[in-house]
Design a protein around this motif. Structure first.
Motif, PDB file in Angstrom:
ATOM      1  N   SER B  21       0.816  -1.220   0.000  1.00 12.75           N
ATOM      2  CA  SER B  21       0.000   0.000   0.000  1.00 12.75           C
ATOM      3  C   SER B  21       0.845   1.263   0.000  1.00 12.75           C
ATOM      4  O   SER B  21       0.320   2.369  -0.106  1.00 12.75           O
ATOM      5  N   PRO B  23       3.101   4.203  -1.375  1.00  9.39           N
ATOM      6  CA  PRO B  23       3.415   4.805  -2.675  1.00  9.39           C
ATOM      7  C   PRO B  23       4.920   4.770  -2.916  1.00  9.39           C
ATOM      8  O   PRO B  23       5.708   4.701  -1.974  1.00  9.39           O
ATOM      9  N   ARG B  24       5.325   4.819  -4.191  1.00 14.84           N
ATOM     10  CA  ARG B  24       6.755   4.765  -4.489  1.00 14.84           C
ATOM     11  C   ARG B  24       7.455   6.091  -4.222  1.00 14.84           C
ATOM     12  O   ARG B  24       8.639   6.129  -3.965  1.00 14.84           O
ATOM     13  N   GLN B  25       6.721   7.170  -4.303  1.00 14.31           N
ATOM     14  CA  GLN B  25       7.306   8.484  -4.062  1.00 14.31           C
ATOM     15  C   GLN B  25       6.318   9.269  -3.196  1.00 14.31           C
ATOM     16  O   GLN B  25       5.116   9.015  -3.236  1.00 14.31           O
ATOM     17  N   GLU B  28       3.004  10.727  -4.414  1.00 17.02           N
ATOM     18  CA  GLU B  28       2.023   9.799  -4.967  1.00 17.02           C
ATOM     19  C   GLU B  28       1.061   9.333  -3.873  1.00 17.02           C
ATOM     20  O   GLU B  28       0.645   8.180  -3.824  1.00 17.02           O
ATOM     21  N   GLY B  29       0.707  10.243  -2.972  1.00 13.19           N
ATOM     22  CA  GLY B  29      -0.346   9.945  -2.006  1.00 13.19           C
ATOM     23  C   GLY B  29       0.110   9.501  -0.634  1.00 13.19           C
ATOM     24  O   GLY B  29      -0.656   8.885   0.097  1.00 13.19           O
ATOM     25  N   ALA B  30       1.351   9.809  -0.240  1.00 16.50           N
ATOM     26  CA  ALA B  30       1.811   9.403   1.088  1.00 16.50           C
ATOM     27  C   ALA B  30       1.099  10.228   2.168  1.00 16.50           C
ATOM     28  O   ALA B  30       0.914  11.438   2.014  1.00 16.50           O
ATOM     29  N   ARG B  73      10.996   0.876 -11.066  1.00 11.57           N
ATOM     30  CA  ARG B  73       9.599   0.990 -10.645  1.00 11.57           C
ATOM     31  C   ARG B  73       8.829  -0.314 -10.860  1.00 11.57           C
ATOM     32  O   ARG B  73       7.609  -0.304 -10.961  1.00 11.57           O
ATOM     33  N   ASN B 114       3.430  13.945   4.365  1.00 20.95           N
ATOM     34  CA  ASN B 114       3.698  13.084   3.192  1.00 20.95           C
ATOM     35  C   ASN B 114       4.910  12.180   3.330  1.00 20.95           C
ATOM     36  O   ASN B 114       5.939  12.378   2.678  1.00 20.95           O
ATOM     37  N   GLU B 116       6.362   8.355   2.842  1.00 24.04           N
ATOM     38  CA  GLU B 116       6.023   7.090   2.181  1.00 24.04           C
ATOM     39  C   GLU B 116       6.555   5.876   2.938  1.00 24.04           C
ATOM     40  O   GLU B 116       6.454   4.753   2.446  1.00 24.04           O
TER      41      GLU B 116
END
Lengths: 134, 134
Positions: B21, B23-25, B28-30, B73, B114, B116
Motif C-alpha cells: 500500500s 506509494p513509491r514516491q 504519490e499519495g503518502a 519501478r 507526506n 512514504e
C-alpha cells in the motif's frame, strides 16, 4: 530495539588521510576521489554514467556515536544545537551523505569530483539525487 | 570487510501498514506521519522546528538485501538496471531517504507531511537538506 548490520560495499580511495585535513563541505577544497566497489557489486553499478550527479552514502567510521549536541561547525560562538539539526559527523548513526559528480567508471572503480570523505571510508549505497519537487 | 551496527533511534508511526500500500514516491499519495524518537535522543532534536524541511534516513527493514538489479519501478518494460542507479528499496544496505516537512514537534514526537515509509520503519538519522550548490 533490534539493531541492524550494515555491509560495506566498497571503500573511498582519496588523498585525504584524516579528519583534521578533511574540509567540512565539498566546496571547501575536497579533492577528486575514487570509489572502489567490491567486485560482487559491479552488476548493481550498471546504469551509473560519467556526467551524472548521484548521492553517495558512506559510514563515517571515525565518528563519535554518543554525541547528541554540538556547536555547529565546531564554532563555540554558535549556540549548542541537537545533532539532527546539523551535519556534524558525530551522531548516533554516522551516515555520510555526499553529492558526487561521476567523472569516469571502469568496472568496480568510479572516479568522482570533490569528495570530502577520508581515505578508507566505507561505502554503503549510491542513489539518484533527491529533489524536493518530486 | 568489517560490518557496522546501526542503532535505530525511533520508529515511524503511520497509517501505511505494508509495502503493497506504500506509494513509491511521497507525491504519490503518502500520508502525514509521526516520527517517534526514543526519549534518550530528545536533546539531539533541539533545533528542529515546525516549518523546516529536513532529510529523514530510515532502515527499510522489509527490503531484500540480495537484490543487485531491477526493472525500475517494477515495470518489466523498463530495461534491467543496477540498483545503485535507482531508488528501489531492495538493495544491499536499504537506507531510505525522505524529504520531510515538519508540521509539529512535542518532545520525542515529530509530525511530518507526506511520508512514504511504512508503520514501524526504524529511524536512523535526521539531517538538514543537501543542496547541490553547496
Amino acid at each position: 530495539m533490534t539493531a541492524y548490520m550494515l555491509r560495506p560495499i566498497g571503500r573511498v580511495e582519496s588523498a585525504l588521510k584524516d579528519r583534521a585535513s578533511a574540509p567540512r563541505q565539498p566546496d571547501e577544497g575536497a579533492p577528486d576521489a575514487w570509489l572502489i566497489f567490491d567486485d560482487q557489486y559491479v552488476p548493481a553499478l550498471d546504469g551509473l554514467s560519467p556526467g551524472a550527479d548521484m548521492l553517495l552514502l558512506t559510514w563515517l567510521d571515525r565518528a563519535d556515536r554518543d554525541t547528541l549536541t554540538v556547536h555547529p561547525r565546531g564554532d563555540a560562538a554558535r549556540p549548542i544545537t541537537g545533532v539532527f539539526a546539523t551535519r556534524a559527523p558525530d551522531r548516533p548513526n554516522p551516515i555520510g551523505l555526499h553529492i558526487v559528480h561521476i567523472l569516469a567508471k571502469t568496472g568496480p572503480r568510479v572516479h568522482v569530483r570533490n569528495l570530502e570523505a577520508i581515505d578508507g571510508t566505507p561505502i554503503l549505497d549510491v542513489k539518484p539525487l533527491l529533489t524536493p519537487d518530486r
